[in-house]
Design a protein around this motif. Structure first.
Motif, short mmCIF file in Angstrom:
data_model
loop_
_atom_site.label_atom_id
_atom_site.label_comp_id
_atom_site.label_asym_id
_atom_site.label_seq_id
_atom_site.Cartn_x
_atom_site.Cartn_y
_atom_site.Cartn_z
N SER A 4 27.45 -9.59 46.89
CA SER A 4 28.13 -10.75 47.47
C SER A 4 29.62 -10.52 47.63
CB SER A 4 27.89 -12.00 46.60
OG SER A 4 26.52 -12.31 46.53
N ASP A 5 30.17 -9.63 46.85
CA ASP A 5 31.59 -9.29 46.95
C ASP A 5 31.88 -8.42 48.17
OD1 ASP A 5 34.33 -8.99 46.06
OD2 ASP A 5 33.77 -7.00 45.35
N ILE A 6 30.90 -7.62 48.60
CA ILE A 6 31.13 -6.62 49.65
C ILE A 6 30.48 -7.00 50.98
CG2 ILE A 6 30.82 -4.20 50.28
CD1 ILE A 6 32.77 -4.59 48.00
N VAL A 7 29.19 -7.31 50.95
CA VAL A 7 28.39 -7.39 52.18
C VAL A 7 28.81 -8.53 53.11
CG1 VAL A 7 26.05 -7.46 53.13
CG2 VAL A 7 26.47 -6.34 50.95
N PRO A 8 29.07 -9.76 52.63
CA PRO A 8 29.45 -10.82 53.58
C PRO A 8 30.68 -10.47 54.42
CG PRO A 8 28.87 -11.78 51.48
CD PRO A 8 28.89 -10.30 51.27
N LYS A 9 31.68 -9.82 53.80
CA LYS A 9 32.87 -9.42 54.54
C LYS A 9 32.53 -8.39 55.61
CE LYS A 9 37.15 -8.96 55.62
NZ LYS A 9 37.81 -10.01 56.44
N ILE A 10 31.61 -7.47 55.30
CA ILE A 10 31.19 -6.47 56.28
C ILE A 10 30.49 -7.15 57.46
CG2 ILE A 10 29.69 -4.49 56.67
CD1 ILE A 10 30.15 -3.66 53.79
N ILE A 11 29.60 -8.08 57.16
CA ILE A 11 28.84 -8.76 58.22
C ILE A 11 29.77 -9.56 59.12
CG2 ILE A 11 27.07 -10.51 58.67
CD1 ILE A 11 25.73 -9.64 56.05
N VAL A 12 30.71 -10.30 58.53
CA VAL A 12 31.67 -11.09 59.32
C VAL A 12 32.52 -10.17 60.19
CG1 VAL A 12 33.70 -12.58 59.18
CG2 VAL A 12 31.73 -13.02 57.72
N GLY A 13 32.96 -9.05 59.61
CA GLY A 13 33.77 -8.11 60.38
C GLY A 13 33.01 -7.51 61.56
N LEU A 14 31.72 -7.23 61.39
CA LEU A 14 30.92 -6.66 62.47
C LEU A 14 30.60 -7.69 63.55
CD1 LEU A 14 28.44 -4.47 60.37
CD2 LEU A 14 30.15 -3.63 61.98
N LEU A 15 30.28 -8.91 63.14
CA LEU A 15 29.87 -9.93 64.11
C LEU A 15 31.05 -10.46 64.92
CD1 LEU A 15 27.23 -12.07 62.15
CD2 LEU A 15 26.82 -10.55 64.08
#
Length: 381
Positions: free
Chosen positions: A140-151
């Motif tokens: 939860s610390d890493i993946v949501p930021k990656i998803i937001v950045g990609l989308l």
């Protein structure tokens, strides 16, 4: 103002402020560093008018120094981890979303089963539930930021956000290292001293062992965060990574990072190496005991209780060492990114599967829970 000029300006003003006997040297230093701002002044004979001119120049340089200090503070960082493949943004975002959803479902399911089923109120499952909690927060610390950045192509992260992400990233990773050693000790006691297991591994002992994992892990992260974010970031704010991590932050700092690199190496080594040695010694003793068991069924049963933990340890420490121990090369950055994705995104998803697929108790409890939920839904309908 460029960093070189800012350092020159600081040095010159320090010399100028050192006292009346060296104020001429300070003026000459200012003249040499910034000839476009100063007129050549005679260092031998300085009249009152010249002294007034020096005072005016000194005031202007102090204002420049104030501006330089304000401009040197970085308010946000830019993460460029996946910017090289814009054609894969949608695919990668959906892939990471699937990984994250599976991780939440698996780790949340283990936490629910262990907390609501009395059968799992034993040391082994207590440690597994803590591992699931760490993996849940970790992803939860890493993946949501990656998803937001990609989308949304939102690659920036605030200065405070970077510090918080890196603190949790380092603290949870360090805690997981120690927790694997604690779980190895639990397996050692269960196989090598089965008669004393229940006497030694009581609830208080398990809580203390978990604290032994959390306290050094978070303390280690706090030390490295405090040392890293005292650095100056005035040359660049671009991190060639998809998360905030120590190596890219040290690379863009305009301060001397020698002490930071030494602190990171000492702190990381003091956690990783003792844990690896302890795990190797524990499982060496376990294998010796297993080989002494006469019956093939007894050996298989004893060994089956360790296979899940051994698999998780190999995957975690293998990727961790590949990131921080592998030699630097032109392709090492891509290798580091791939390994970081594996132990921050993929491993939190795999760990629940590793500990549940070969565990008949967890599979049975999960099946009973699903059947009970389906029956309740049918009754309500």
């Amino acid at each position: 103002m460029p960093y070189r000029d800012m350092v020159s300006l600081r040095l010159c003003i320090d010399i100028h402020n050192n006292g009346q006997h060296v104020w001429k040297q300070g003026l000459l230093c200012l003249s040499a560093a910034f000839p476009e701002k100063l007129v050549k002044l005679d260092s031998q004979t300085l009249t009152g008018a010249k002294r007034l001119q020096v005072g005016r120049f000194r005031y202007e340089f102090l204002m420049e120094l104030s501006k330089a200090n304000n401009n040197s503070f970085v308010h946000e960082f830019i993460l460029t981890g996946f910017s090289g493949r814009p054609d894969l943004r949608i695919f990668l975002s959906l892939l990471f979303l699937c990984f994250y959803f599976t991780s939440i479902l698996g780790n949340g399911g283990i936490l629910f089963l262990v907390s609501h089923n009395v059968k799992f109120h034993v040391p082994m499952y207590f440690f597994i539930s803590n591992l699931s909690l760490i993996d849940l927060v970790y992803s939860s610390d890493i993946v949501p930021k990656i998803i937001v950045g990609l989308l949304f192509d939102q690659r920036s992260i605030s200065y405070l956000g970077c510090a918080i992400q890196l603190f949790l990233y380092c603290a949870l990773g360090s805690t997981e290292c120690i927790l694997f050693a604690v779980m190895a000790y639990d397996r050692y006691m269960a196989i090598c001293s089965p008669l004393h297991y229940n006497l030694i591994m009581q609830k208080k002992t398990c809580l203390r062992l978990v604290l032994v994992a959390y306290i050094p892990g978070f303390l280690h992260s706090l030390i490295e965060i405090c040392c890293t974010f005292r650095l100056s970031f005035c040359d660049s704010n671009v991190l060639h990574h998809f998360v905030c991590d120590f190596p890219p932050l040290l690379r863009i700092s305009c301060s001397d990072t020698t002490i930071n690199e030494m602190i990171i190496f000492i702190c990381s080594s003091s956690i990783i190496m003792p844990c690896i040695i302890f795990i190797l010694v524990s499982y060496g003793s376990i294998f010796i005991v297993i080989l002494k068991i006469t019956s093939a069924g007894g050996r298989q049963k004893a060994f089956s209780t360790c296979t899940s933990h051994i698999t998780a340890v190999i995957l975690f420490y293998g990727t961790l060492l590949s990131v921080y121990v592998s030699p630097k090369s032109p392709s090492s950055t891509d290798n580091v990114h791939a390994a970081t994705i594996f132990y921050t995104v993929v491993l939190p998803m795999l760990n629940p599967m590793i500990y549940s697929l070969r565990n008949k108790d967890i599979k049975s409890a999960l099946k009973s829970t699903i059947v009970g939920i389906c029956n309740q839904v049918g009754i309500h309908k």
